[in-house]
Write a protein that holds these residues in place. Sequence first.
Motif, PDB file in Angstrom:
ATOM      1  N   VAL A 173       0.833  -1.205   0.000  1.00 58.14           N
ATOM      2  CA  VAL A 173       0.000   0.000   0.000  1.00 58.14           C
ATOM      3  C   VAL A 173       0.871   1.259   0.000  1.00 58.14           C
ATOM      4  O   VAL A 173       0.544   2.260  -0.657  1.00 58.14           O
ATOM      5  N   MET A 174       1.994   1.224   0.715  1.00 58.72           N
ATOM      6  CA  MET A 174       2.912   2.370   0.710  1.00 58.72           C
ATOM      7  C   MET A 174       3.456   2.631  -0.692  1.00 58.72           C
ATOM      8  O   MET A 174       3.498   3.769  -1.166  1.00 58.72           O
ATOM      9  N   PHE A 175       3.871   1.554  -1.358  1.00 62.64           N
ATOM     10  CA  PHE A 175       4.383   1.717  -2.715  1.00 62.64           C
ATOM     11  C   PHE A 175       3.276   2.164  -3.671  1.00 62.64           C
ATOM     12  O   PHE A 175       3.522   2.966  -4.582  1.00 62.64           O
ATOM     13  N   LEU A 176       2.075   1.652  -3.475  1.00 62.60           N
ATOM     14  CA  LEU A 176       0.958   2.063  -4.324  1.00 62.60           C
ATOM     15  C   LEU A 176       0.694   3.558  -4.201  1.00 62.60           C
ATOM     16  O   LEU A 176       0.479   4.252  -5.212  1.00 62.60           O
ATOM     17  N   ALA A 177       0.719   4.053  -2.966  1.00 61.89           N
ATOM     18  CA  ALA A 177       0.494   5.484  -2.763  1.00 61.89           C
ATOM     19  C   ALA A 177       1.565   6.307  -3.468  1.00 61.89           C
ATOM     20  O   ALA A 177       1.270   7.359  -4.059  1.00 61.89           O
ATOM     21  N   SER A 178       2.804   5.840  -3.432  1.00 60.17           N
ATOM     22  CA  SER A 178       3.886   6.564  -4.094  1.00 60.17           C
ATOM     23  C   SER A 178       3.748   6.494  -5.614  1.00 60.17           C
ATOM     24  O   SER A 178       3.949   7.488  -6.317  1.00 60.17           O
ATOM     25  N   LEU A 179       3.403   5.320  -6.129  1.00 59.88           N
ATOM     26  CA  LEU A 179       3.241   5.175  -7.575  1.00 59.88           C
ATOM     27  C   LEU A 179       2.128   6.063  -8.105  1.00 59.88           C
ATOM     28  O   LEU A 179       2.267   6.692  -9.167  1.00 59.88           O
ATOM     29  N   GLN A 180       1.026   6.133  -7.357  1.00 60.09           N
ATOM     30  CA  GLN A 180      -0.107   6.909  -7.822  1.00 60.09           C
ATOM     31  C   GLN A 180       0.082   8.404  -7.641  1.00 60.09           C
ATOM     32  O   GLN A 180      -0.731   9.196  -8.129  1.00 60.09           O
ATOM     33  N   SER A 181       1.143   8.806  -6.933  1.00 61.40           N
ATOM     34  CA  SER A 181       1.437  10.231  -6.786  1.00 61.40           C
ATOM     35  C   SER A 181       2.362  10.755  -7.886  1.00 61.40           C
ATOM     36  O   SER A 181       2.607  11.960  -7.955  1.00 61.40           O
ATOM     37  N   ASP A 193       9.641   9.573 -25.274  1.00 64.14           N
ATOM     38  CA  ASP A 193      11.076   9.292 -25.386  1.00 64.14           C
ATOM     39  C   ASP A 193      11.380   7.822 -25.673  1.00 64.14           C
ATOM     40  O   ASP A 193      12.545   7.429 -25.743  1.00 64.14           O
ATOM     41  N   GLY A 194      10.347   7.012 -25.779  1.00 63.68           N
ATOM     42  CA  GLY A 194      10.547   5.612 -26.131  1.00 63.68           C
ATOM     43  C   GLY A 194      10.566   4.660 -24.954  1.00 63.68           C
ATOM     44  O   GLY A 194      10.870   3.476 -25.120  1.00 63.68           O
ATOM     45  N   ILE A 195      10.268   5.150 -23.751  1.00 60.08           N
ATOM     46  CA  ILE A 195      10.240   4.289 -22.559  1.00 60.08           C
ATOM     47  C   ILE A 195       8.803   3.834 -22.357  1.00 60.08           C
ATOM     48  O   ILE A 195       7.963   4.565 -21.815  1.00 60.08           O
ATOM     49  N   ARG A 196       8.508   2.597 -22.811  1.00 59.99           N
ATOM     50  CA  ARG A 196       7.122   2.140 -22.821  1.00 59.99           C
ATOM     51  C   ARG A 196       6.907   0.838 -22.042  1.00 59.99           C
ATOM     52  O   ARG A 196       5.838   0.625 -21.477  1.00 59.99           O
ATOM     53  N   THR A 197       7.889  -0.039 -22.001  1.00 60.03           N
ATOM     54  CA  THR A 197       7.699  -1.328 -21.334  1.00 60.03           C
ATOM     55  C   THR A 197       7.763  -1.165 -19.818  1.00 60.03           C
ATOM     56  O   THR A 197       8.309  -0.187 -19.300  1.00 60.03           O
ATOM     57  N   ALA A 198       7.215  -2.167 -19.111  1.00 59.36           N
ATOM     58  CA  ALA A 198       7.205  -2.122 -17.650  1.00 59.36           C
ATOM     59  C   ALA A 198       8.623  -2.153 -17.089  1.00 59.36           C
ATOM     60  O   ALA A 198       8.921  -1.483 -16.098  1.00 59.36           O
ATOM     61  N   VAL A 199       9.508  -2.932 -17.724  1.00 62.61           N
ATOM     62  CA  VAL A 199      10.891  -3.011 -17.252  1.00 62.61           C
ATOM     63  C   VAL A 199      11.585  -1.659 -17.394  1.00 62.61           C
ATOM     64  O   VAL A 199      12.296  -1.203 -16.494  1.00 62.61           O
ATOM     65  N   GLN A 200      11.382  -1.001 -18.526  1.00 62.45           N
ATOM     66  CA  GLN A 200      11.998   0.310 -18.740  1.00 62.45           C
ATOM     67  C   GLN A 200      11.449   1.347 -17.767  1.00 62.45           C
ATOM     68  O   GLN A 200      12.214   2.144 -17.218  1.00 62.45           O
ATOM     69  N   ARG A 201      10.138   1.336 -17.550  1.00 60.58           N
ATOM     70  CA  ARG A 201       9.551   2.299 -16.604  1.00 60.58           C
ATOM     71  C   ARG A 201      10.077   2.070 -15.196  1.00 60.58           C
ATOM     72  O   ARG A 201      10.346   3.021 -14.459  1.00 60.58           O
ATOM     73  N   SER A 202      10.228   0.794 -14.824  1.00 59.46           N
ATOM     74  CA  SER A 202      10.744   0.494 -13.488  1.00 59.46           C
ATOM     75  C   SER A 202      12.181   0.961 -13.339  1.00 59.46           C
ATOM     76  O   SER A 202      12.559   1.551 -12.318  1.00 59.46           O
ATOM     77  N   PHE A 204      13.994   3.240 -15.207  1.00 57.37           N
ATOM     78  CA  PHE A 204      14.333   4.639 -15.425  1.00 57.37           C
ATOM     79  C   PHE A 204      13.450   5.619 -14.637  1.00 57.37           C
ATOM     80  O   PHE A 204      13.807   6.789 -14.507  1.00 57.37           O
ATOM     81  N   PHE A 205      12.314   5.129 -14.099  1.00 58.03           N
ATOM     82  CA  PHE A 205      11.410   6.056 -13.423  1.00 58.03           C
ATOM     83  C   PHE A 205      11.019   5.590 -12.020  1.00 58.03           C
ATOM     84  O   PHE A 205      11.269   6.282 -11.033  1.00 58.03           O
ATOM     85  N   TYR A 206      10.407   4.409 -11.930  1.00 56.48           N
ATOM     86  CA  TYR A 206       9.876   3.994 -10.634  1.00 56.48           C
ATOM     87  C   TYR A 206      10.970   3.855  -9.584  1.00 56.48           C
ATOM     88  O   TYR A 206      10.818   4.334  -8.445  1.00 56.48           O
ATOM     89  N   LEU A 207      12.065   3.196  -9.910  1.00 55.30           N
ATOM     90  CA  LEU A 207      13.125   2.992  -8.921  1.00 55.30           C
ATOM     91  C   LEU A 207      13.740   4.308  -8.446  1.00 55.30           C
ATOM     92  O   LEU A 207      13.868   4.523  -7.236  1.00 55.30           O
ATOM     93  N   PRO A 208      14.132   5.226  -9.338  1.00 55.04           N
ATOM     94  CA  PRO A 208      14.684   6.493  -8.830  1.00 55.04           C
ATOM     95  C   PRO A 208      13.637   7.370  -8.159  1.00 55.04           C
ATOM     96  O   PRO A 208      13.919   8.010  -7.148  1.00 55.04           O
ATOM     97  N   LEU A 209      12.409   7.403  -8.702  1.00 44.19           N
ATOM     98  CA  LEU A 209      11.382   8.271  -8.122  1.00 44.19           C
ATOM     99  C   LEU A 209      10.912   7.772  -6.757  1.00 44.19           C
ATOM    100  O   LEU A 209      10.472   8.560  -5.922  1.00 44.19           O
ATOM    101  N   LEU A 210      10.989   6.463  -6.543  1.00 44.43           N
ATOM    102  CA  LEU A 210      10.502   5.881  -5.286  1.00 44.43           C
ATOM    103  C   LEU A 210      11.636   5.515  -4.341  1.00 44.43           C
ATOM    104  O   LEU A 210      11.453   4.696  -3.441  1.00 44.43           O
ATOM    105  N   MET A 293      18.558   9.326 -12.278  1.00 47.04           N
ATOM    106  CA  MET A 293      19.113   8.365 -13.226  1.00 47.04           C
ATOM    107  C   MET A 293      18.890   8.903 -14.632  1.00 47.04           C
ATOM    108  O   MET A 293      17.774   9.277 -14.990  1.00 47.04           O
ATOM    109  N   ASN A 294      19.991   8.930 -15.413  1.00 42.39           N
ATOM    110  CA  ASN A 294      19.881   9.327 -16.802  1.00 42.39           C
ATOM    111  C   ASN A 294      19.180  10.671 -16.975  1.00 42.39           C
ATOM    112  O   ASN A 294      18.337  10.859 -17.850  1.00 42.39           O
ATOM    113  N   GLY A 295      19.491  11.606 -16.118  1.00 46.31           N
ATOM    114  CA  GLY A 295      18.963  12.945 -16.290  1.00 46.31           C
ATOM    115  C   GLY A 295      17.655  13.186 -15.589  1.00 46.31           C
ATOM    116  O   GLY A 295      17.174  14.314 -15.512  1.00 46.31           O
ATOM    117  N   TRP A 296      16.996  12.134 -15.108  1.00 49.44           N
ATOM    118  CA  TRP A 296      15.726  12.306 -14.397  1.00 49.44           C
ATOM    119  C   TRP A 296      16.027  12.367 -12.909  1.00 49.44           C
ATOM    120  O   TRP A 296      16.804  11.587 -12.382  1.00 49.44           O
TER     121      TRP A 296
END
Length: 324
Positions: A173-181, A193-202, A204-210, A293-296
């Motif tokens: 639930v904690m991770f869900l709240a962060s993902l939905q924010s 930018d071409g980042i479409r798959t779940a692995v790429q989103r995780s 380049f985005f989810y791991l650094p953002l969370l 990561m990578n500029g983000w």
Amino acid sequence: MGKSTTKSNITGYLFILPAFALIVSFMLFPAAYSFAISLMHYDPFFHRIYPVGLTNYAVVLSDPLFRLSLLHALEYTAIVVPTQTILAFAFALLFNEETRLARITRATVFIPAVTSSAVMSVLFIYVFSRDGLLNAFLRVFGVQPQNWLLSTAWAFPAIMALNIFSTTPYFMVMFLASLQSIPQSIMDAAAIDGIRTAVQRSRFFYLPLLRFSFFFVAVLGVIGSMQLFDQVYIMTAGGPGTSTYVPLMYIYNEAFVYDNFGAAAAASFVLFVLIMALTIAQAQADSGDEVGMNGWTSREGMDQEGRSSHHRHCVFPALLLDVP
């Protein structure tokens, strides 16, 4: 201006006074009293109370059983915390949808997290028994049934499995709240930018953002794991032998079985110092890493000094969960 500021400060203090009174009454004062007890031979039943200095700490630290219990707690933490964190994040990604089925599934998966640990322990005594559900499942693969909680090799892994099962939904639930924010605009820009798959989103985005969410979940996991007690007490009482003996079982037995309250208080403060050291080490390790990561960059948008301060401000309230 000065009178207005003073009045505003007084109003603020009045608002926090009830919470502060509760913290002092039920956390800080008992902790101070417990520390005083740790410096005494404390046997209130026979009115034998006298100071002994640091003798209780020396006795506890030289006790092989206490050192063994600490090793068990560290082993449990090293296995359970990474496992439940990874599973919680995976489930959060899986259920990060706004469909009706996803909402129903999230509510169902969350049931173990809101069920009493005592009830879960009693249920899993049956699950791990010779005629339980686990053996019924393994019998299909030709595995001979056994009582897993009576095995010195499998009793502790069984308790680990129970706790992973019951705590993973809470952290999900904690991770869900962060993902939905995370703003949808960021994900739209990523898709362009071409980042479409779940692995790429995780990656380049989810791991650094969370990153901070991972840090906070890890801190709570370490504190909870090092304070393991109720499942062990109900399911094995520290056995078979001492294969599931953990620090809080040692503290409980010293206090309520052997009436050695001074040693129990000393052991609780040794455990507190160990948990505090692990938590601060986590904060230092996490604040020293690059968040972007990578500029983000992370959505907190903090510089190195700001992130370190943010971690410190979050660590010390969490440590209140561990005050003896």
